[in-house]
Design a protein around this motif. Structure first.
Motif, PDB file in Angstrom:
ATOM      1  N   LEU A 168       0.810  -1.217   0.000  1.00 41.79           N
ATOM      2  CA  LEU A 168       0.000   0.000   0.000  1.00 41.79           C
ATOM      3  C   LEU A 168       0.845   1.270   0.000  1.00 41.79           C
ATOM      4  O   LEU A 168       0.317   2.364  -0.171  1.00 41.79           O
ATOM      5  CB  LEU A 168      -0.942   0.010   1.209  1.00 41.79           C
ATOM      6  N   ALA A 169       2.152   1.133   0.180  1.00 40.78           N
ATOM      7  CA  ALA A 169       3.046   2.289   0.110  1.00 40.78           C
ATOM      8  C   ALA A 169       3.546   2.543  -1.308  1.00 40.78           C
ATOM      9  O   ALA A 169       4.208   3.550  -1.564  1.00 40.78           O
ATOM     10  CB  ALA A 169       4.232   2.081   1.055  1.00 40.78           C
ATOM     11  N   CYS A 170       3.229   1.644  -2.254  1.00 43.68           N
ATOM     12  CA  CYS A 170       3.691   1.809  -3.640  1.00 43.68           C
ATOM     13  C   CYS A 170       2.892   2.892  -4.358  1.00 43.68           C
ATOM     14  O   CYS A 170       1.794   3.251  -3.952  1.00 43.68           O
ATOM     15  CB  CYS A 170       3.549   0.490  -4.397  1.00 43.68           C
ATOM     16  N   ASP A 171       3.443   3.383  -5.460  1.00 47.69           N
ATOM     17  CA  ASP A 171       2.755   4.405  -6.260  1.00 47.69           C
ATOM     18  C   ASP A 171       1.479   3.846  -6.886  1.00 47.69           C
ATOM     19  O   ASP A 171       0.474   4.543  -7.016  1.00 47.69           O
ATOM     20  CB  ASP A 171       3.684   4.916  -7.374  1.00 47.69           C
ATOM     21  N   VAL A 172       1.541   2.592  -7.305  1.00 47.12           N
ATOM     22  CA  VAL A 172       0.390   1.907  -7.913  1.00 47.12           C
ATOM     23  C   VAL A 172       0.125   0.640  -7.114  1.00 47.12           C
ATOM     24  O   VAL A 172       1.057  -0.129  -6.831  1.00 47.12           O
ATOM     25  CB  VAL A 172       0.658   1.540  -9.389  1.00 47.12           C
ATOM     26  N   VAL A 173      -1.131   0.405  -6.746  1.00 49.54           N
ATOM     27  CA  VAL A 173      -1.516  -0.812  -6.027  1.00 49.54           C
ATOM     28  C   VAL A 173      -2.614  -1.479  -6.841  1.00 49.54           C
ATOM     29  O   VAL A 173      -3.657  -0.882  -7.106  1.00 49.54           O
ATOM     30  CB  VAL A 173      -2.032  -0.506  -4.609  1.00 49.54           C
ATOM     31  N   THR A 174      -2.391  -2.729  -7.245  1.00 52.13           N
ATOM     32  CA  THR A 174      -3.345  -3.397  -8.116  1.00 52.13           C
ATOM     33  C   THR A 174      -3.702  -4.768  -7.549  1.00 52.13           C
ATOM     34  O   THR A 174      -2.828  -5.509  -7.084  1.00 52.13           O
ATOM     35  CB  THR A 174      -2.792  -3.505  -9.559  1.00 52.13           C
ATOM     36  N   PHE A 175      -5.001  -5.101  -7.572  1.00 53.95           N
ATOM     37  CA  PHE A 175      -5.518  -6.303  -6.913  1.00 53.95           C
ATOM     38  C   PHE A 175      -5.932  -7.361  -7.933  1.00 53.95           C
ATOM     39  O   PHE A 175      -6.686  -7.083  -8.866  1.00 53.95           O
ATOM     40  CB  PHE A 175      -6.706  -5.940  -6.020  1.00 53.95           C
ATOM     41  N   HIS A 176      -5.441  -8.589  -7.684  1.00 53.45           N
ATOM     42  CA  HIS A 176      -5.720  -9.715  -8.584  1.00 53.45           C
ATOM     43  C   HIS A 176      -5.922 -10.992  -7.772  1.00 53.45           C
ATOM     44  O   HIS A 176      -5.326 -12.027  -8.065  1.00 53.45           O
ATOM     45  CB  HIS A 176      -4.582  -9.867  -9.597  1.00 53.45           C
ATOM     46  N   THR A 177      -6.786 -10.907  -6.775  1.00 57.76           N
ATOM     47  CA  THR A 177      -7.037 -12.048  -5.900  1.00 57.76           C
ATOM     48  C   THR A 177      -8.375 -12.695  -6.238  1.00 57.76           C
ATOM     49  O   THR A 177      -9.272 -12.040  -6.779  1.00 57.76           O
ATOM     50  CB  THR A 177      -7.083 -11.613  -4.433  1.00 57.76           C
ATOM     51  N   PRO A 178      -8.537 -13.963  -5.887  1.00 62.41           N
ATOM     52  CA  PRO A 178      -9.880 -14.557  -5.940  1.00 62.41           C
ATOM     53  C   PRO A 178     -10.710 -13.980  -4.804  1.00 62.41           C
ATOM     54  O   PRO A 178     -10.180 -13.310  -3.903  1.00 62.41           O
ATOM     55  CB  PRO A 178      -9.610 -16.051  -5.734  1.00 62.41           C
ATOM     56  N   LEU A 179     -12.009 -14.222  -4.831  1.00 58.79           N
ATOM     57  CA  LEU A 179     -12.881 -13.788  -3.747  1.00 58.79           C
ATOM     58  C   LEU A 179     -13.066 -14.941  -2.777  1.00 58.79           C
ATOM     59  O   LEU A 179     -13.592 -15.993  -3.127  1.00 58.79           O
ATOM     60  CB  LEU A 179     -14.242 -13.345  -4.291  1.00 58.79           C
ATOM     61  N   THR A 180     -12.623 -14.751  -1.529  1.00 57.98           N
ATOM     62  CA  THR A 180     -12.796 -15.758  -0.479  1.00 57.98           C
ATOM     63  C   THR A 180     -13.365 -15.082   0.759  1.00 57.98           C
ATOM     64  O   THR A 180     -13.033 -13.941   1.065  1.00 57.98           O
ATOM     65  CB  THR A 180     -11.467 -16.443  -0.134  1.00 57.98           C
ATOM     66  N   ARG A 181     -14.211 -15.800   1.471  1.00 62.08           N
ATOM     67  CA  ARG A 181     -14.859 -15.243   2.664  1.00 62.08           C
ATOM     68  C   ARG A 181     -14.465 -15.972   3.941  1.00 62.08           C
ATOM     69  O   ARG A 181     -14.949 -15.618   5.019  1.00 62.08           O
ATOM     70  CB  ARG A 181     -16.390 -15.295   2.486  1.00 62.08           C
ATOM     71  N   SER A 182     -13.636 -16.985   3.837  1.00 67.18           N
ATOM     72  CA  SER A 182     -13.234 -17.757   5.014  1.00 67.18           C
ATOM     73  C   SER A 182     -11.765 -18.119   4.889  1.00 67.18           C
ATOM     74  O   SER A 182     -11.095 -17.726   3.939  1.00 67.18           O
ATOM     75  CB  SER A 182     -14.102 -19.011   5.139  1.00 67.18           C
ATOM     76  N   GLY A 183     -11.290 -18.887   5.871  1.00 65.36           N
ATOM     77  CA  GLY A 183      -9.884 -19.273   5.852  1.00 65.36           C
ATOM     78  C   GLY A 183      -9.019 -18.262   6.576  1.00 65.36           C
ATOM     79  O   GLY A 183      -9.504 -17.288   7.166  1.00 65.36           O
ATOM     80  N   ASP A 184      -7.719 -18.478   6.509  1.00 64.72           N
ATOM     81  CA  ASP A 184      -6.782 -17.603   7.226  1.00 64.72           C
ATOM     82  C   ASP A 184      -6.637 -16.231   6.580  1.00 64.72           C
ATOM     83  O   ASP A 184      -6.283 -15.260   7.250  1.00 64.72           O
ATOM     84  CB  ASP A 184      -5.397 -18.271   7.295  1.00 64.72           C
ATOM     85  N   HIS A 185      -6.912 -16.159   5.280  1.00 68.43           N
ATOM     86  CA  HIS A 185      -6.688 -14.890   4.572  1.00 68.43           C
ATOM     87  C   HIS A 185      -7.871 -14.572   3.662  1.00 68.43           C
ATOM     88  O   HIS A 185      -7.738 -14.572   2.429  1.00 68.43           O
ATOM     89  CB  HIS A 185      -5.397 -14.963   3.755  1.00 68.43           C
ATOM     90  N   PRO A 186      -9.043 -14.294   4.210  1.00 66.31           N
ATOM     91  CA  PRO A 186     -10.196 -13.954   3.363  1.00 66.31           C
ATOM     92  C   PRO A 186      -9.944 -12.654   2.604  1.00 66.31           C
ATOM     93  O   PRO A 186      -9.310 -11.731   3.121  1.00 66.31           O
ATOM     94  CB  PRO A 186     -11.344 -13.808   4.371  1.00 66.31           C
ATOM     95  N   THR A 187     -10.432 -12.608   1.373  1.00 65.60           N
ATOM     96  CA  THR A 187     -10.222 -11.403   0.560  1.00 65.60           C
ATOM     97  C   THR A 187     -11.452 -10.506   0.487  1.00 65.60           C
ATOM     98  O   THR A 187     -11.368  -9.391  -0.030  1.00 65.60           O
ATOM     99  CB  THR A 187      -9.811 -11.785  -0.869  1.00 65.60           C
ATOM    100  N   HIS A 188     -12.601 -10.981   0.984  1.00 66.56           N
ATOM    101  CA  HIS A 188     -13.803 -10.139   0.972  1.00 66.56           C
ATOM    102  C   HIS A 188     -13.545  -8.875   1.792  1.00 66.56           C
ATOM    103  O   HIS A 188     -13.156  -8.937   2.948  1.00 66.56           O
ATOM    104  CB  HIS A 188     -14.995 -10.903   1.547  1.00 66.56           C
ATOM    105  N   HIS A 189     -13.721  -7.721   1.159  1.00 62.40           N
ATOM    106  CA  HIS A 189     -13.473  -6.408   1.778  1.00 62.40           C
ATOM    107  C   HIS A 189     -12.058  -6.324   2.368  1.00 62.40           C
ATOM    108  O   HIS A 189     -11.843  -5.707   3.405  1.00 62.40           O
ATOM    109  CB  HIS A 189     -14.534  -6.100   2.833  1.00 62.40           C
TER     110      HIS A 189
END
Length: 384
Positions: A168-189
């Motif tokens: 998040l400190a980079c000039d450009v931040v781009t997201f390419h994750t699947p959508l997950t709602r559970s587990g150790d690293h959920p990506t929802h929101h």
């Protein structure tokens, strides 16, 4: 054999016409009644494939011509003995080229002579994120990767990845994750108020992965605050009924078409075709390349006087300029509330032919090896 297929999947007849009868349907809102007599179901990401849709039907194979599978209950299909195929990586280059085109426009906005002065943080190092990282590194960008699931699974490569805060400190931040709602690293929101507060007006946020990764309400609030980041969204919460207020606030808005190059879509169809043939015990006789038409623009030429960055970005914009898709979506958002969702889907259904950079031959006269390498990094064909 009856094949029920989303009407937006390209080359249905070319790939599947000699396997069975094809019935085209609208993917969004597909009902059990429409598939109950089907043997094969072919979908895209707008169709939820689960027990509710398929229980009691004849369907024995499901293919999704997309890289993601969060719209498919893969475990239920496995329990029922239903064959399944996705198309991982089919449009990775298309999405990577989309991101490069957006970064190029951002560099123009900031009046940068050398766009590789920008640092780029990539969240999600799967097929798309990894392809994008390779291209950016060959173009001499500073790249940082964040992928907690991979970092956990690959301790030997732990130093390859950084934290979300570092990205998040980079000039450009781009997201390419699947959508997950559970587990150790959920990506929802994954991107909500706290993360958005860390971004400033000097930074660009791109989401070309899954709409729900970014909290739309939090983003809307942040864009009304001072020092808000520059935002480019290709994916949205609540598609196709997306928030016109958010479209109005972001810098660049496109209708979920980052991966919609002709090559990407055709490769998705080919990958599902290959798996279906293996499932049915049929020979694989067809490849996407044999159906690719001649591109509308096939050649560009640069002389020894070309400025490297300008030449590279001019060729990139000749293949794809996201501002055209931005204008189309903004026009749609001005329609009456009851018309917008259908119009959003129509933008995707009727999307004009877009070719990848590999379709364009670049002729370079007296150019440097550096420029040649940079054109190759993006995938252009060269004639020296």
């Amino acid at each position: 054999m009856l094949i029920v297929a989303d009407e937006n999947i390209p080359l249905l007849d070319s790939f599947f016409g000699d396997i069975g009868e094809i019935r085209r349907v609208k993917g969004r809102g597909l009902t059990r009644h429409e598939v109950e007599d089907a043997d094969v179901l072919l979908v895209r990401s707008v169709t939820r494939v689960n027990r509710e849709l398929l229980e009691g039907t004849r369907v024995r194979f499901v293919g999704t011509a997309t890289i993601g599978t969060d719209h498919v209950d893969v475990e239920w299909l496995k329990e029922q003995g239903i064959g399944f195929s996705a198309a991982p990586g089919c449009n990775a280059r298309s999405v990577a080229e989309y991101v490069l085109a957006v970064i190029s426009l951002f560099a123009d906005q900031r009046d940068l002579c050398d766009w590789s002065d920008l640092s780029v943080g990539i969240v999600g190092a799967g097929n798309v994120g990894s392809e994008l990282a390779r291209m950016l590194e060959r173009l001499d960008f500073e790249v940082k990767l964040c992928d907690p699931p991979r970092q956990d699974a690959e301790p030997e490569n732990a130093e390859t990845f950084v934290s979300l805060s570092e990205v998040l400190a980079c000039d450009v931040v781009t997201f390419h994750t699947p959508l997950t709602r559970s587990g150790d690293h959920p990506t929802h929101h994954m991107v909500s108020g706290q993360q958005l507060a860390e971004l400033s007006s000097e930074q660009l946020l791109i989401n070309a992965g899954r709409g729900e990764v970014v909290d739309g309400a939090a983003l809307l609030r942040r864009l009304d605050q001072p020092d808000a980041p520059v935002v480019a969204l290709d994916v949205w919460e609540q598609e196709p009924a997306i928030d016109p207020g958010l479209v109005d606030k972001v810098w660049l808005a496109t209708p979920h078409i980052a991966g919609y190059s002709l090559e990407g879509k055709m490769q998705g169809t080919e990958m599902v075709y290959q798996v279906l043939c293996r499932y049915l015990g049929l020979p694989i006789r067809k490849k996407a390349g044999q159906f690719l038409p001649e591109p509308a623009l096939s050649k560009m030429s640069f002389t020894r006087n070309a400025v490297e960055d300008e030449a590279l970005r001019l060729a990139l914009s000749a293949c794809y300029d996201p501002r055209k898709d931005d204008l189309r979506l903004r026009r749609v958002m001005k329609r009456a509330e009851g018309e917008r969702a259908e119009a959003f889907d129509r933008l995707r259904r009727d999307y004009p032919v877009r070719r990848e950079c590999s379709s364009l031959k670049i002729q370079l006269k007296g150019s440097s090896k550096s420029l040649q390498d940079r054109f190759r990094a993006i995938g252009f064909k060269l004639k020296i």
